[in-house]
Structures are given as structure tokens and as C-alpha cells.
Design an enzyme around this catalytic site. Structure first.
Site, mmCIF file in Angstrom:
data_model
loop_
_atom_site.group_PDB
_atom_site.id
_atom_site.type_symbol
_atom_site.label_atom_id
_atom_site.label_comp_id
_atom_site.label_asym_id
_atom_site.label_seq_id
_atom_site.Cartn_x
_atom_site.Cartn_y
_atom_site.Cartn_z
ATOM 1 N N ASN A 9 0.868 -1.187 0.000
ATOM 2 C CA ASN A 9 0.000 0.000 0.000
ATOM 3 C C ASN A 9 0.900 1.230 0.000
ATOM 4 O OD1 ASN A 9 -1.935 1.939 0.427
ATOM 5 N ND2 ASN A 9 -2.400 1.348 2.536
ATOM 6 N N TRP A 10 0.993 1.856 -1.173
ATOM 7 C CA TRP A 10 1.917 2.983 -1.298
ATOM 8 C C TRP A 10 1.413 4.244 -0.601
ATOM 9 C CZ3 TRP A 10 3.200 2.424 -7.246
ATOM 10 C CH2 TRP A 10 4.201 1.458 -7.397
ATOM 11 N N LYS A 11 0.097 4.302 -0.366
ATOM 12 C CA LYS A 11 -0.517 5.500 0.241
ATOM 13 C C LYS A 11 -0.185 6.738 -0.604
ATOM 14 C CE LYS A 11 -0.180 3.212 4.653
ATOM 15 N NZ LYS A 11 -0.146 3.297 6.098
ATOM 16 N N HIS A 95 -9.710 1.755 4.834
ATOM 17 C CA HIS A 95 -8.419 1.789 5.532
ATOM 18 C C HIS A 95 -8.539 2.740 6.725
ATOM 19 C CE1 HIS A 95 -4.239 2.696 6.397
ATOM 20 N NE2 HIS A 95 -3.944 1.558 5.797
ATOM 21 N N GLU A 97 -6.753 5.034 7.791
ATOM 22 C CA GLU A 97 -6.472 6.453 7.497
ATOM 23 C C GLU A 97 -7.678 7.103 6.815
ATOM 24 O OE1 GLU A 97 -2.833 5.520 5.516
ATOM 25 O OE2 GLU A 97 -1.988 4.977 7.462
ATOM 26 N N GLU A 167 -6.272 -4.660 10.435
ATOM 27 C CA GLU A 167 -5.222 -3.667 10.595
ATOM 28 C C GLU A 167 -5.401 -2.852 11.868
ATOM 29 O OE1 GLU A 167 -3.168 -2.735 6.743
ATOM 30 O OE2 GLU A 167 -4.839 -1.358 6.857
ATOM 31 N N GLY A 173 2.234 2.013 10.748
ATOM 32 C CA GLY A 173 3.277 3.034 10.641
ATOM 33 C C GLY A 173 4.031 3.305 11.928
ATOM 34 N N SER A 213 2.877 -2.392 10.324
ATOM 35 C CA SER A 213 4.313 -2.552 10.559
ATOM 36 C C SER A 213 4.850 -3.915 10.128
ATOM 37 C CB SER A 213 4.647 -2.268 12.036
ATOM 38 O OG SER A 213 4.346 -0.923 12.343
ATOM 39 N N GLY A 234 2.701 -1.305 4.238
ATOM 40 C CA GLY A 234 2.731 0.108 3.854
ATOM 41 C C GLY A 234 4.163 0.563 3.663
HETATM 42 P P1 PGA Z 1 2.579 0.138 7.616
HETATM 43 O O1 PGA Z 1 1.158 0.437 6.949
HETATM 44 O O2 PGA Z 1 3.088 -1.130 7.010
HETATM 45 O O3 PGA Z 1 3.428 1.331 7.268
HETATM 46 O O4 PGA Z 1 2.360 -0.008 9.076
HETATM 47 C C1 PGA Z 1 0.262 -0.610 6.767
HETATM 48 C C2 PGA Z 1 -1.022 -0.136 6.149
HETATM 49 O O5 PGA Z 1 -1.444 0.992 6.402
HETATM 50 O O6 PGA Z 1 -1.639 -0.893 5.383
#
Ligand code: PGA
Length: 251
Positions: A9-11, A95, A97, A167, A173, A213, A234
Site C-alpha cells: 500500500n503505497w498511500k 483503511h 487512514e 489492521e 506506521g 508494521s 505500507g
Molecule cells: P505500515 O502500513 O506497514 O506502514 O504499518 C500498513 C497499512 O497501512 O496498510
């Protein structure tokens, strides 16, 4: 038998030239799709490049979100119809976010799930977890609700295709992933919920991923758990070398 599924997931990261460079580095290094399926979830501005790349690669393309209407006066939104027309395979929905910064509700996620399925794509439904185990002992209750809300009105044949991402937001993150046991417990609970909502055939086909993570050190152990069918990465998906290590975990 569920094929393991790994999603990067590049966001809201990378530029177009970085995207093209990243994809070049994956060429001929992706695992056999019969053994491990891989996808990248990217911003709509990169999806044309990604879907073009995917035409000649086992890699699958995912959007990070979309709207629940196919077209119309919805300035700034992304049409699921147009995504499907472009060759997008998956759409990530709900997600944490999106829930946190854009007020995504279970109700709107449910509408989006149906729109994605109607447009012949597969939703990756993410379940957040706002309460940590330390603060609240029945944090698991929180996971079940978004799953059943997201699937309201979804048929048995469509439900079999979906992917669910567990998640915990405190793990996203932060560099602190959920433990192997916590992950298995939560994914098992999600599978039980699907069994109750549908039946065991559906529950056995739905793929459940862990995200938060994930890196090239912990991915393999997490994926070895009975109910964990893959991971969502991510930060670790932003570096081609690290992403390649995660997806090529089967030697
Ligand atoms: P992360 O993000 O691997 O940076 O914790 C995961 C995600 O948001 O899918």
C-alpha cells in the site's frame, strides 16, 4: 486452498518517475502467481502506469479507495466504473487512514463494497481497531462489527471473493506490529464472523490479511498462522528490495 496474498500500500507517496522505476525493479522477480499473489495499491494518478505494467506481469493493481457511484457530479471522487475500465483488479476500502481523516463510516464502506463488486473488481475491506488491548480488553468486538456492516446485502457468491485486512491502527506506521498470537486470534474471529454471516464454505474461501508494521523480518511468521492468508505492507512496500523480500518468502 487459499492462495497467499501480499499487498503493498503505497498511500500518498512516490512520484510518477519513482513509480516507474519501482515497477521496473519488480520485473522477472515476482513469485509464481499460483503460489503467491501480489498487488500494489496506488493513488489514482499512478493507476494507468500500474495497470499497463500489470498487463505483462503477474502483479495485480489495486486502488486505495473509490466512490460508490459510477459517474456523475461528484467533483474529486474516483469512479469504480472507470477503475474497472482501466483494468484495476482490487479496491482497498475502509483503511484506518480513510476512517480517521476522511470520516469513512461502515455505512459508506458498505455502499462502496457493493459498487466495487458490481464493477467486477474485488474489495479489500480493512478493519481498523481503535482501541488497544491494554486499554480495552474486548478489543476483538470492535473487529467483528465493521466486517458485518461492510458485508450487509452482499451475496454468497460475491462474499467468497472478498479480501479482509485486519489492521490494528496502533500498529500502522509505528514499527510495532501485532504479535503472531494476536494476529491469528483476530483473523480467526473474522473468519468465524463470516461463517456466521454466510457459511463455512464462504469463510474458508475469504482471504484475511494482516497489516501494521509488516516488514521483511516479521511477514513470514505472521503468514504462517492458520487464518492469516497474507499481509498488507505500507512503509515496507516503498522500497522495491524490501517488498521483493516479503513477496518472495517461499524459497
Ligand atoms: P505500515 O502500513 O506497514 O506502514 O504499518 C500498513 C497499512 O497501512 O496498510
Amino acid at each position: 486452498m487459499r492462495t497467499p496474498f501480499i499487498v503493498g500500500n503505497w498511500k500518498m507517496n512516490l512520484t510518477l518517475s519513482e513509480v516507474n522505476d519501482f515497477l521496473k525493479q519488480l520485473t522477472d522477480k515476482l513469485p509464481d502467481i499460483k503460489k503467491v499473489e501480489c498487488a500494489i495499491a496506488a493513488s489514482p494518478i499512478f493507476l494507468e502506469s500500474l495497470t499497463n505494467y500489470c498487463k505483462n506481469s503477474p502483479l495485480k493493481a489495486s486502488a486505495e479507495n473509490c466512490f460508490y457511484k459510477d459517474k456523475g457530479a461528484y467533483t474529486g471522487e474516483v469512479s469504480p466504473y472507470a477503475l474497472s475500465d482501466m483494468g484495476v483488479d482490487y479496491v482497498m476500502l475502509g483503511h484506518s487512514e480513510r476512517r480517521k481523516y476522511f470520516n469513512e463510516s461502515n455505512k459508506s464502506i458498505n455502499k462502496k463494497v457493493k459498487a466495487v463488486l458490481n464493477n467486477h473488481m474485488i474489495p479489500i475491506i480493512c478493519c481498523d481497531e481503535t482501541m488497544t488491548k491494554q486499554k480495552h480488553d474486548d478489543h476483538m468486538d470492535w473487529v467483528v462489527n465493521p466486517v458485518s456492516e461492510a458485508l450487509k446485502g452482499v451475496s454468497v457468491s460475491d462474499a467468497k471473493k472478498i479480501v479482509i485486512g485486519y489492521e490494528p491502527s496502533w500498529a500502522i506506521g509505528t514499527g510495532k506490529s501485532a504479535s503472531v498470537n494476536e494476529t491469528q486470534e483476530a483473523c480467526c474471529l473474522i473468519r468465524k464472523t463470516i461463517d456466521e454471516l454466510y457459511n463455512d464454505d464462504v469463510a474458508n474461501q475469504v482471504r484475511i490479511l494482516y497489516g501494521g508494521s509488516v516488514n521483511d523480518k516479521n511477514a513470514q511468521e505472521l503468514m504462517q498462522q492458520k487464518d492469516v492468508d497474507g499481509v498488507l505492507a505500507g512503509t515496507a512496500s516503498l522500497k522495491p528490495k524490501e517488498f521483493l523480500k516479503i513477496i518472495n518468502y517461499i524459497k
